[in-house]
Design a protein around this motif. Sequence first.
Motif, PDB file in Angstrom:
ATOM      1  N   LYS A  96     -13.688  -7.231  -8.424  1.00 20.75           N
ATOM      2  CA  LYS A  96     -13.196  -6.975  -7.070  1.00 20.75           C
ATOM      3  C   LYS A  96     -14.289  -6.425  -6.158  1.00 20.75           C
ATOM      4  O   LYS A  96     -14.146  -6.424  -4.948  1.00 20.75           O
ATOM      5  N   PHE A  97     -15.393  -5.950  -6.740  1.00 20.06           N
ATOM      6  CA  PHE A  97     -16.514  -5.496  -5.916  1.00 20.06           C
ATOM      7  C   PHE A  97     -17.815  -6.101  -6.421  1.00 20.06           C
ATOM      8  O   PHE A  97     -18.820  -5.446  -6.600  1.00 20.06           O
TER       9      PHE A  97
ATOM     10  N   ALA B 139      -7.155  -2.373  -4.542  1.00 20.68           N
ATOM     11  CA  ALA B 139      -7.614  -1.506  -3.462  1.00 20.68           C
ATOM     12  C   ALA B 139      -9.135  -1.313  -3.451  1.00 20.68           C
ATOM     13  O   ALA B 139      -9.725  -1.145  -2.374  1.00 20.68           O
ATOM     14  N   ILE B 140      -9.758  -1.339  -4.621  1.00 20.45           N
ATOM     15  CA  ILE B 140     -11.201  -1.100  -4.700  1.00 20.45           C
ATOM     16  C   ILE B 140     -11.936  -2.108  -3.822  1.00 20.45           C
ATOM     17  O   ILE B 140     -11.720  -3.298  -3.905  1.00 20.45           O
ATOM     18  N   GLY B 141     -12.805  -1.581  -2.977  1.00 16.13           N
ATOM     19  CA  GLY B 141     -13.575  -2.432  -2.078  1.00 16.13           C
ATOM     20  C   GLY B 141     -12.864  -2.719  -0.765  1.00 16.13           C
ATOM     21  O   GLY B 141     -13.475  -3.214   0.173  1.00 16.13           O
ATOM     22  N   ASN B 142     -11.573  -2.410  -0.698  1.00 15.89           N
ATOM     23  CA  ASN B 142     -10.817  -2.659   0.527  1.00 15.89           C
ATOM     24  C   ASN B 142     -10.333  -1.375   1.191  1.00 15.89           C
ATOM     25  O   ASN B 142     -10.182  -1.335   2.407  1.00 15.89           O
ATOM     26  N   LEU B 143     -10.050  -0.365   0.394  1.00 18.07           N
ATOM     27  CA  LEU B 143      -9.552   0.903   0.921  1.00 18.07           C
ATOM     28  C   LEU B 143     -10.437   2.043   0.438  1.00 18.07           C
ATOM     29  O   LEU B 143     -11.012   1.967  -0.652  1.00 18.07           O
ATOM     30  N   LYS B 144     -10.512   3.084   1.229  1.00 13.74           N
ATOM     31  CA  LYS B 144     -11.277   4.269   0.827  1.00 13.74           C
ATOM     32  C   LYS B 144     -10.431   5.068  -0.157  1.00 13.74           C
ATOM     33  O   LYS B 144      -9.302   5.452   0.151  1.00 13.74           O
ATOM     34  N   ILE B 145     -10.990   5.306  -1.346  1.00 10.94           N
ATOM     35  CA  ILE B 145     -10.286   6.060  -2.377  1.00 10.94           C
ATOM     36  C   ILE B 145     -11.144   7.251  -2.770  1.00 10.94           C
ATOM     37  O   ILE B 145     -12.329   7.105  -3.035  1.00 10.94           O
ATOM     38  N   ASP B 146     -10.526   8.414  -2.814  1.00 13.42           N
ATOM     39  CA  ASP B 146     -11.206   9.642  -3.212  1.00 13.42           C
ATOM     40  C   ASP B 146     -10.333  10.330  -4.257  1.00 13.42           C
ATOM     41  O   ASP B 146      -9.286  10.885  -3.914  1.00 13.42           O
TER      42      ASP B 146
ATOM     43  N   ILE C 254       0.860  -1.181   0.000  1.00  9.61           N
ATOM     44  CA  ILE C 254       0.000   0.000   0.000  1.00  9.61           C
ATOM     45  C   ILE C 254       0.895   1.230   0.000  1.00  9.61           C
ATOM     46  O   ILE C 254       1.712   1.412   0.904  1.00  9.61           O
ATOM     47  N   GLN C 255       0.744   2.035  -1.038  1.00  7.87           N
ATOM     48  CA  GLN C 255       1.536   3.262  -1.174  1.00  7.87           C
ATOM     49  C   GLN C 255       0.744   4.449  -0.625  1.00  7.87           C
ATOM     50  O   GLN C 255      -0.478   4.417  -0.566  1.00  7.87           O
ATOM     51  N   ASP C 256       1.423   5.498  -0.269  1.00 11.98           N
ATOM     52  CA  ASP C 256       0.779   6.723   0.189  1.00 11.98           C
ATOM     53  C   ASP C 256       0.308   7.503  -1.041  1.00 11.98           C
ATOM     54  O   ASP C 256       0.968   8.424  -1.519  1.00 11.98           O
ATOM     55  N   ILE C 257      -0.842   7.081  -1.564  1.00 13.76           N
ATOM     56  CA  ILE C 257      -1.374   7.642  -2.806  1.00 13.76           C
ATOM     57  C   ILE C 257      -1.602   9.148  -2.686  1.00 13.76           C
ATOM     58  O   ILE C 257      -1.334   9.899  -3.621  1.00 13.76           O
ATOM     59  N   ARG C 258      -2.097   9.587  -1.549  1.00 16.31           N
ATOM     60  CA  ARG C 258      -2.361  11.021  -1.384  1.00 16.31           C
ATOM     61  C   ARG C 258      -1.067  11.824  -1.522  1.00 16.31           C
ATOM     62  O   ARG C 258      -1.028  12.847  -2.198  1.00 16.31           O
ATOM     63  N   LYS C 259       0.000  11.364  -0.916  1.00 13.04           N
ATOM     64  CA  LYS C 259       1.286  12.077  -0.999  1.00 13.04           C
ATOM     65  C   LYS C 259       1.823  12.055  -2.430  1.00 13.04           C
ATOM     66  O   LYS C 259       2.307  13.071  -2.933  1.00 13.04           O
ATOM     67  N   ILE C 260       1.710  10.898  -3.088  1.00 15.25           N
ATOM     68  CA  ILE C 260       2.152  10.807  -4.487  1.00 15.25           C
ATOM     69  C   ILE C 260       1.327  11.759  -5.352  1.00 15.25           C
ATOM     70  O   ILE C 260       1.863  12.458  -6.213  1.00 15.25           O
ATOM     71  N   GLY C 261       0.019  11.803  -5.119  1.00 19.15           N
ATOM     72  CA  GLY C 261      -0.855  12.703  -5.863  1.00 19.15           C
ATOM     73  C   GLY C 261      -0.499  14.166  -5.654  1.00 19.15           C
ATOM     74  O   GLY C 261      -0.533  14.967  -6.591  1.00 19.15           O
TER      75      GLY C 261
END
Length: 90
Positions: A52-53, A30-37, A6-13
């Motif tokens: 996956k969902f 990640a879909i269905g397992n982590l909150k993504i916005d 799991i990468q720090d997507i927010r920081k990369i973004g």
Amino acid sequence: MKFGSIQDIRKIGEIAKRNNIYFHTDAVQAIGNLKIDVERDNIDMLSMSAHKFYGPKGVRSIICKIWCRIYQNARSEDIKKKIKEQEQKM
């Protein structure tokens, strides 16, 4: 066997946005397992897979906030040329 991290997507973004870089993430696992916005995390393009969902296998999707800009910037001269060629044929 699949290994993932799991990468720090927010920081990369944030880094991508700050440097005017389009950011794509493959969120299939990640879909269905982590909150993504996509807005909060500065994701320009996100790909996922429906199975996956609880969707049908083989169905993939991509959310693309900036596709028109990418296409326009990358291909605008080619498009203009093709439009002129089509107009001349009419």
